[in-house]
Design an enzyme around this catalytic site. Sequence first.
Site, PDB file in Angstrom:
ATOM      1  CD  GLU A 197      -2.906  -1.365   2.147  1.00  0.00           C
ATOM      2  OE1 GLU A 197      -2.924  -0.397   3.220  1.00  0.00           O
ATOM      3  OE2 GLU A 197      -3.676  -2.203   2.043  1.00  0.00           O
ATOM      4  N   PRO A 247       8.461  13.156  -0.824  1.00  0.00           N
ATOM      5  CG  PRO A 247      10.191  14.362  -0.492  1.00  0.00           C
ATOM      6  CD  PRO A 247       9.438  13.574  -1.623  1.00  0.00           C
ATOM      7  CG  HIS A 258     -15.554  -6.908   5.865  1.00  0.00           C
ATOM      8  ND1 HIS A 258     -15.510  -5.986   7.128  1.00  0.00           N
ATOM      9  CD2 HIS A 258     -14.721  -6.779   5.255  1.00  0.00           C
ATOM     10  CE1 HIS A 258     -14.278  -5.711   6.956  1.00  0.00           C
ATOM     11  NE2 HIS A 258     -13.714  -6.008   5.788  1.00  0.00           N
ATOM     12  CG  HIS A 259     -15.400 -13.248   6.419  1.00  0.00           C
ATOM     13  ND1 HIS A 259     -15.401 -14.417   5.379  1.00  0.00           N
ATOM     14  CD2 HIS A 259     -16.658 -13.219   6.873  1.00  0.00           C
ATOM     15  CE1 HIS A 259     -16.683 -15.085   5.683  1.00  0.00           C
ATOM     16  NE2 HIS A 259     -17.454 -13.969   6.447  1.00  0.00           N
ATOM     17  CD  GLU A 260      -9.523  -6.684   8.597  1.00  0.00           C
ATOM     18  OE1 GLU A 260      -9.690  -5.989   7.695  1.00  0.00           O
ATOM     19  OE2 GLU A 260      -8.452  -7.473   8.727  1.00  0.00           O
ATOM     20  CD  GLU A 263      -8.194   1.311   2.829  1.00  0.00           C
ATOM     21  OE1 GLU A 263      -9.209   0.809   2.759  1.00  0.00           O
ATOM     22  OE2 GLU A 263      -6.860   0.911   3.266  1.00  0.00           O
TER      23      GLU A 263
HETATM   24  C1  NOJ Z   1      -8.597  -2.321   5.220  1.00  0.00           C
HETATM   25  C2  NOJ Z   1      -9.465  -2.490   3.949  1.00  0.00           C
HETATM   26  O1  NOJ Z   1      -8.657  -1.921   3.078  1.00  0.00           O
HETATM   27  C3  NOJ Z   1     -10.551  -1.592   4.082  1.00  0.00           C
HETATM   28  O2  NOJ Z   1     -11.442  -1.579   2.898  1.00  0.00           O
HETATM   29  C4  NOJ Z   1     -11.513  -2.142   5.304  1.00  0.00           C
HETATM   30  O3  NOJ Z   1     -12.484  -1.044   5.603  1.00  0.00           O
HETATM   31  C5  NOJ Z   1     -10.603  -2.049   6.664  1.00  0.00           C
HETATM   32  N1  NOJ Z   1      -9.382  -2.566   6.234  1.00  0.00           N
HETATM   33  C6  NOJ Z   1     -11.378  -2.748   7.739  1.00  0.00           C
HETATM   34  O4  NOJ Z   1     -11.444  -4.064   7.624  1.00  0.00           O
HETATM   35 CA    CA Z   2      -6.122  -1.772   2.827  1.00  0.00          CA
END
Ligand code: NOJ
Ligand code: CA
Length: 693
Positions: A168, A187, A403-405, A498
Amino acid sequence: MFFLIVIMGIMSCHSVPKEIKVASPDGNIVLQAGTETGGVVYYKVDYKGKTVIDTSGLGILGKNLNLTKGFEVSDVVYNSHKGSWKPVLGEVAEIVENYNEMKLSLKAESGQKMDVIFRVFDDGLGFRYHIPKQGTTDTMTVLDEVSEFALTGDHQSWWIPGDYDSNEHVYSTSNLSEIDAFAYNAPSYEKKIYTQHIVLPKAVQTPFTMKAADGVHLCIHEAALKDFPALHLNYMGNNMMKAQLIPSADSTVKSINVLPFTSPWRSVNIAGDAAGLLNSKLILNLNDPCALAETSWIKAQKYVGIWWLMHIGKASWDYAGGSKDGKPHGRHGATTENTKKYIDFAAQHGFDGVLVEGWNVGWEDWFGKWQDSVFNFSQPYPDYNIDELSKYAADKGVKIIMHHETSSAVTNYEKQMESAYQFMNKYGINTVKTGYVGKIIPKGEWHDGQWMVNHYLRVAKATADHKIMVNMHESHRPAGMNRTYPNWLSCEASRGMEFNAWSAGNPPEHETILPFTRIMGGGFDYTPGIFETRMNAHDKNKKEIVHTTVAKQLALYVTLYSPLQMAADLPEMYEKRMDVFQFIKDVPADWQDTRVLNAEVGDYVSIARKDKFSQNWFIGSISDEKARKFEFKLDFLDEGASYEATLYEDGEGAHWQNNPYPVKISKRKIKKGDVLMVNLAEGGGTAISLMKQ
Ligand code: NOJ
Ligand code: CA
């Protein structure tokens, strides 16, 4: 030479010719290979008579097997393939796959054996290692891959640092000799990534894109990444890049493989110009054909979601974070009521899905704790009524996106995967966004190491078994695996939208680099469509901004390929600008044809694409920080047909920083051969829909 190879291919010749060579079907690329002093295997590549990769070593160094020297060529087998295939989802309906193959069998006096397989296409080449079982040795512990890429100049290159744990990063542009992985960012955009591990000062990630002084463009990446760490490249001096593999938790070891083992392909795109890179299907072609028997359930999608809300700080993922008595704090985003609002919005405007983040228990402990067993993937928060919402969504013809974080507690996810996918099946949810924020458990593993590469593939296969489509965030960057597992719709694996919500953000040139780098390997869930580009409109204390105009946000739906596209802003932002939003409603995410209208890496990209399911075309054109004027000759439209064109251009005085909002919308009748003149502001863009009448 070309005819000679084909004839040899047909005869499937088993012998060692004097000149070990293979050419692309059009003859422009000629690859030569063999062994040199000390029995080191080498290859060399010419493009249109000019060397683009000079004599470069090949091989793999194992703890127990040294496959880097002492070899003689024992056999050369030629083959050729001519055909085409239809991707389930894609930028075009049909992909031509023509190549000539040369397999070099190598044998050392010690008895050690290895094959190198080369495939040469018109748009580049691939090579991979096949390591047979050697006597009683049936596993190999890989310490290093010595594949070299001896470039023939100090090329301009676009790169992100060779980080084991994140992709990223902001791209840097420099000559090869100036690569500095520690001082990686411009920078003003310097921003450390939450989880990162940069070890080598001159290592970069692939896809690694270069432009030679004569305009030839090269991109080094990989394909069919399985059971091996992701590939990085280390600059060795003298224009030489060498393969660098991400280690496993035992930091001295890169990979352990059972023999026989066939490595991922190492790919090199070769094109006369930047557009040639975008037209290439090399990486997909190097992947295995579709492994799924039935694919009718796999669909391109546009979605909205309970997502930006959290990134701009207007709601939280967690239900009761910071509260001592476990009582809700009232800022939770994924409530039944809010989800219904998003489902209504999606249904009203023709979106396929609604992503809901923060629906399941665990978010109180997810961030920065490096802790196992945080999330439960089958247990909603008390204010999220999944029964009711599933019915509500089904009634409205909208799909909820799960969603699976995992918070990178991958062991915890592995334990729950089966039950989590069954839970999704029960509720008729057929798409999941996975995420891997934070440091990996098992501790010591990296996001891009062999263990995780195998995990992502297990997820792609297990979701497919449940007829579930998957969108991975913080995974390794794609390497064309969506050919084999088309349910693996998209990935983040790069710096997405994001970052503009909570960091120094993405510079205006960012999106003009992505198609030639990260997206060479597959779709990017970038999440465009932000209409309120200034975060202080949400919270007066915030300074962050999106580094584009609003018109450019529209154009990104065409220029940043993904079969899964989000309209990422809040519904109320779209409700205020329905005329502009119309483009996002109209633009599809699956295509039958694609034409690159113009392109320069890091400067601008203009692409026309034809909807897979209609005769309509869509154009996206974006610029970096410079204003530009373009003329598009519409010679790809159908003869004799009339189209209604709607142009969404940067309005009067538009500028990504000072005045991002104005969008000038105009309509006109268009036919094949007409020329459209468009103006792009600084950090701006143009989006055009061409509806066949
Ligand atoms: C990072 C992900 O890129 C983002 O899309 C997500 O909202 C957050 N993690 C939380 O899982
Ligand atoms: Ca991310």
